[in-house]
Enzyme design. Sequence first.
Site, short mmCIF file in Angstrom:
data_model
loop_
_atom_site.label_atom_id
_atom_site.label_comp_id
_atom_site.label_asym_id
_atom_site.label_seq_id
_atom_site.Cartn_x
_atom_site.Cartn_y
_atom_site.Cartn_z
N GLY A 189 39.18 43.75 41.51
CA GLY A 189 40.10 43.46 42.63
C GLY A 189 41.50 43.99 42.37
NE ARG B 289 35.14 42.69 43.11
CZ ARG B 289 36.06 42.07 42.39
NH1 ARG B 289 35.96 42.00 41.08
NH2 ARG B 289 37.12 41.52 42.99
CG ASP C 87 33.12 39.93 35.46
OD1 ASP C 87 32.66 39.27 34.50
OD2 ASP C 87 33.14 39.50 36.62
CE LYS D 295 41.89 43.47 37.87
NZ LYS D 295 40.76 43.68 38.77
CB THR D 296 42.58 39.21 37.20
OG1 THR D 296 42.15 38.39 38.30
CG2 THR D 296 42.78 38.30 35.99
CG ASP E 94 41.34 35.67 40.04
OD1 ASP E 94 41.95 35.88 41.10
OD2 ASP E 94 40.14 35.91 39.89
N GLY F 30 41.60 33.07 43.64
CA GLY F 30 41.63 32.77 42.21
C GLY F 30 40.24 32.61 41.64
NE ARG F 31 35.89 36.35 40.09
CZ ARG F 31 35.49 37.41 40.80
NH1 ARG F 31 34.53 37.28 41.69
NH2 ARG F 31 36.04 38.59 40.63
CD GLU G 170 38.63 33.14 45.96
OE1 GLU G 170 38.72 33.96 46.86
OE2 GLU G 170 38.84 33.42 44.76
CD GLU H 84 46.49 36.85 53.24
OE1 GLU H 84 45.86 36.81 52.16
OE2 GLU H 84 46.11 36.32 54.29
N GLY H 85 48.17 38.90 48.88
CA GLY H 85 49.03 38.94 47.68
C GLY H 85 48.65 40.00 46.68
#
Length: 550
Positions: free
Chosen positions: A80, A144, A175, A201-202, A204, A250-251, A310, A425-426
């Site tokens: 993502g 992905r 992942d 990176k993420t 989340d 945020g999975r 989420e 959006e973020g």
Amino acid sequence: MTCVSELHKARQAYRPKLPAVLNAGPAVKIVKGKPREAAEDREAIRTLFPATYGMPQVRFEKGDQSHFSPIHVGVILSGGQAPGGHNVIAGIFDGIKACHPNSLLYGFLGGPLGLVENRYRELDAEFIAAYRNTGGFDMIGSGRTKLEKTEQFDAALNNCKNLGIQALVIIGGDDSNTNAAVLAEYYRQKGEKISVIGVPKTIDGDLKNEMIEASFGFDTATKVYSELIGNIERDANSAKKYWHIIKLMGRSASHIALECALRTRPNYTVISEEVAAKKMTLQDIVDELTDIVVKRAEKGDHFGVALIPEGLIEFIPEMRNLIAELNDLMAQDQKDIEALQTLAAKRDFICGKLKGHTADLYRSLPSEIASQLIMERDPHGNVQVSLIETEKLLVQMVGAKLNVLQAEGKYRGKFKTHTHFFGYEGRCSFPSNFDADYTYTLGYGAVVLAANSLSGYMSSVRGLAGAVADWIPGGIPMTQMMSMERRHGKDKPVIRKALVDLQGNPFRVFTEKRSEWAVQTCYIYPGPIQYAGPESLCEIRTLTLELEHK
Ligand code: FBP
């Protein structure tokens, strides 16, 4: 990219700051620490990663290495979007050019699949200039695809060799960095010289540990969401007639919800990790929120704001068991389930295969949620929680309970609601100064690791709560972060997700205040990210980082 906004122009001119140790370029000394064991399941990880297990952590110190040969680097963006990805690439580019002007950078297009299918473009100074300090992953795209088959590894190696690539940088979440660790191991086992370096990176925020203090993108994304939540709070407090139930991306982990709650002080925030620890049911959460709605109504306040992470559904113990059983079932019977025409037929088929009480639970769910739970898993075997509308489910259930209370004369009020989902959006906002500097440093640091022939490392920066000049860049062996997890019905090595620490400072501060925030109206309106102006506005860190590290 010909038409750009004024802010876009201004951001292109921004010069990301580097820690002092990298200011003179990549010619630094590599200081090695002790060999590192895996986070958990040590024997299993050692057996699966014999060539890259037990490597030391490294950090950089000012040194005297002055000569580098040209280096060819390949880069992929994976998973993502997160603000700052383009700056990692800019940092890599400037790093390799500082090593030697004849160095070259190749971007593989569309994520890991581009690497396997040899879709790439050379990234030169002019091309990169247009993307410096911008959000998004549109420079080279992302994907992905899971790298797990030896044919994929061999194809990737072959493509890299044809371009003379000595190092591959994989910018991704847990992942994708697992992919990076697996690739690094495979190449080392084969005696191949190519380095594989990961970058955390993420949005989340769950790719962190004692050495990775934050994943990039979390800072910017939570600032964007906090601005939006603040705006909604102000609207709610102005109109005084709506409850806003906001699901936040945020999975799995609730870091985003917790950070946004600390920043904006809504009336109710669910932290999934607490739900799991207290073994709360869905009805318990409904009861908590209903109680707050009733108490506020008694004060004449028929409005409020609630934040829902989420990944909540996977943390409610009863739902977690159901999802685990559904995951295994779908790994075996997905085609048969998809072939059935109606949800009722699918439900019957599934309930016939689930254990008694999980079958009852699945049967009792509203049809939208029942069908959302059996949607296709992502390539890594994750339930696509962004597609499950927990916010709507909660509104339905709270509304039903309020009706009962109203009939019993225990509640007088109106529960008019709006639901929102803040996620996409973020993810592509212009990175905050923090993320712009952090990502540039991560990219630059990845070059230092690669130029020193290290592989199976994640680029890292410590001391992030302090001034950029004092940041401590280095590398962490990726096997140190791994443990075994059940995916697609099998035990697989994965980089461990960091969940919200219920003993940690951010959660403690939140619990000390939440009952006051519930009934009173204590909203804070953070406003938009500031890119220029006083340091007190432009260099704001997340409260999570401050509370964890200061
Ligand atoms: P990464 O873990 O790859 O960084 O992605 C995070 C995320 O933004 C989650 O918060 C969200 O659940 C998921 O991606 C959405 O995935 P997609 O972009 O495939 O819809």
